[in-house]
Design a protein around this motif. Sequence first.
Motif, mmCIF file in Angstrom:
data_model
loop_
_atom_site.group_PDB
_atom_site.id
_atom_site.type_symbol
_atom_site.label_atom_id
_atom_site.label_comp_id
_atom_site.label_asym_id
_atom_site.label_seq_id
_atom_site.Cartn_x
_atom_site.Cartn_y
_atom_site.Cartn_z
ATOM 1 N N TYR A 352 0.838 -1.203 0.000
ATOM 2 C CA TYR A 352 0.000 0.000 0.000
ATOM 3 C C TYR A 352 0.875 1.256 0.000
ATOM 4 C CZ TYR A 352 -3.806 3.208 1.061
ATOM 5 O OH TYR A 352 -4.718 4.228 0.999
ATOM 6 N N ASN A 413 -5.851 8.464 -5.665
ATOM 7 C CA ASN A 413 -6.404 7.145 -5.364
ATOM 8 C C ASN A 413 -5.318 6.069 -5.480
ATOM 9 O OD1 ASN A 413 -7.860 4.816 -5.095
ATOM 10 N ND2 ASN A 413 -9.065 5.076 -6.968
ATOM 11 N N GLU A 415 -5.421 3.058 -5.025
ATOM 12 C CA GLU A 415 -5.924 1.802 -5.590
ATOM 13 C C GLU A 415 -5.550 1.648 -7.061
ATOM 14 O OE1 GLU A 415 -7.344 -0.563 -3.795
ATOM 15 O OE2 GLU A 415 -7.266 0.666 -1.974
ATOM 16 N N HIS A 416 -5.144 2.757 -7.703
ATOM 17 C CA HIS A 416 -4.676 2.679 -9.094
ATOM 18 C C HIS A 416 -3.492 1.734 -9.233
ATOM 19 C CE1 HIS A 416 -6.499 6.918 -9.881
ATOM 20 N NE2 HIS A 416 -7.298 5.987 -10.351
ATOM 21 N N LEU A 418 -2.851 -1.009 -7.144
ATOM 22 C CA LEU A 418 -3.061 -2.228 -6.368
ATOM 23 C C LEU A 418 -3.960 -3.192 -7.130
ATOM 24 C CD1 LEU A 418 -3.679 -0.634 -2.855
ATOM 25 C CD2 LEU A 418 -1.691 -2.016 -3.493
ATOM 26 N N LYS A 419 -3.595 -4.467 -7.078
ATOM 27 C CA LYS A 419 -4.443 -5.540 -7.613
ATOM 28 C C LYS A 419 -4.461 -6.666 -6.593
ATOM 29 C CE LYS A 419 -4.746 -5.263 -12.640
ATOM 30 N NZ LYS A 419 -4.425 -5.935 -13.923
#
Length: 492
Positions: A352, A413, A415-416, A418-419
Amino acid sequence: MLHFLWDSISLQTFLIFLFIFLLIADYMKSRNPKNFPPTPFRLPFLGHIYLMDFKDPVATVGRLTKTYGDIFGLHMGSMKIVIVSGMRLVKEVLVNQGDKFMDRPDIPIDEEVFSKIGLISSNGHLWKAQRRFTLTTLRNFGLGKRSLEERIQEECRFLAEVFRDEQGNPFNPQLKITNAVSNVICSLIFGNRFEYHDEDFQRLLKLMYDIAVLHGAVTSQLYNNFPSIMKYLPGAHQTIFKNWKLLKKFMQEQINKHKKDWNPSESRDYIDSYLLEISKGHDSDTFREEHLMACTLDLMFAGTETTSSTLRWALLFMAIHPEIQARVQAEIDAVIGQARPPALEDRNNLHYTNAVIHEVQRKGNVTPFSAPRMATEDAYVDGYYIPKGTLIMTNLTSLLFDKNEWKTPDVFNPEHFLKDGKFWKNEYFLPFSMGKRSCLGELLARSELFLFFTSLLQKFTFQAPPDTTLSLQPMTGIAVAPHPYKICAVPR
């Protein structure tokens, strides 16, 4: 006969004929060749300056891209410019046809600052030889090795100490961060770092900061387009030239110190290594003392400004998004704890945190167009003719904010990247550009960003001062940086 004609022509008639002649000459000089990329309406003499928002060129290029597509032309004074956007065309210019767009163009203000003999603006054999030597030398002094990582970790400790001295009160972190980042590259160039209370070095950093900011001023941009006129007029460009002379004086003093106690059998740093290369005399056109001056200034400037700007964006984003900051801190506490400093090997377990750092780079967008290129020969891009000598700008912003590649491109963001909870890097993430002239210091910058960011978040929580709303409004200069701000570093 000529005397009679001259006497019979009124001043008004002469001025009209002169103006028409100049209009025709300007048209003949600036007209686009056949099959040149689409171009907006051009004003005589001024070109497309009327379209530019010098405070926000990213927005200007975005508007023109919507109207004219991913490749279009502009005339800025006497300069013919082509701007390309989107992964397909950016890759075409920088990689597929990279050899045709390898050189740096002649930009007047950059010729005064980043001379044509250094690392940033040189071309051909000179550039290749300087880059090869610099990469080899920096690797010899620890680039990509544990020894350099330890230098950065040491600087992280010093930076944390000066942040702690603020006792949670509001302060501007700009000079402290710049000093820390600059010390890393200084340790490679000079073999030593500079204390945060060193007033001479603080003044030097202020000169560098002013140069970076003033590059975005209107008069600096006008100097690029009309140098023969602007060199006689006051403005930000004159301050840039004055500051750069002072930086050259500082660098010459450092080189002279090295020459006094230089030992050819023991190179302590980059300057020593370069002096050794000069002494060999194998390539006297490439390795000279004036080239050493230019290379060291380029390294110091490039190795300081973009990384320090990115870190200032990082602290700003953390203060504005406390929930993201808390999640980063929780991950650091779980993986590293408080007993030891972060190390580069922790990157593999701080998914993260790594995503947040990449999102800072994406959203901060400190080099929106990368460094300009020039066509070294006639070329065709997407079917359009690009004549030799044309300045090429690659719009990296179009990649970092592509609506088809990023879920929420205009929102911060993490989350762009992260997978399934694991760090994942999108191929459209290209803040360091690509191809043979991509950023020479990418490895160093990535190491610094990770270690400085995680070290600071390990020790502090960053907050806006009481009754203060922090702004994300960018400031355009050599790099896109946040406007100066004050922040509270609350010890954890």
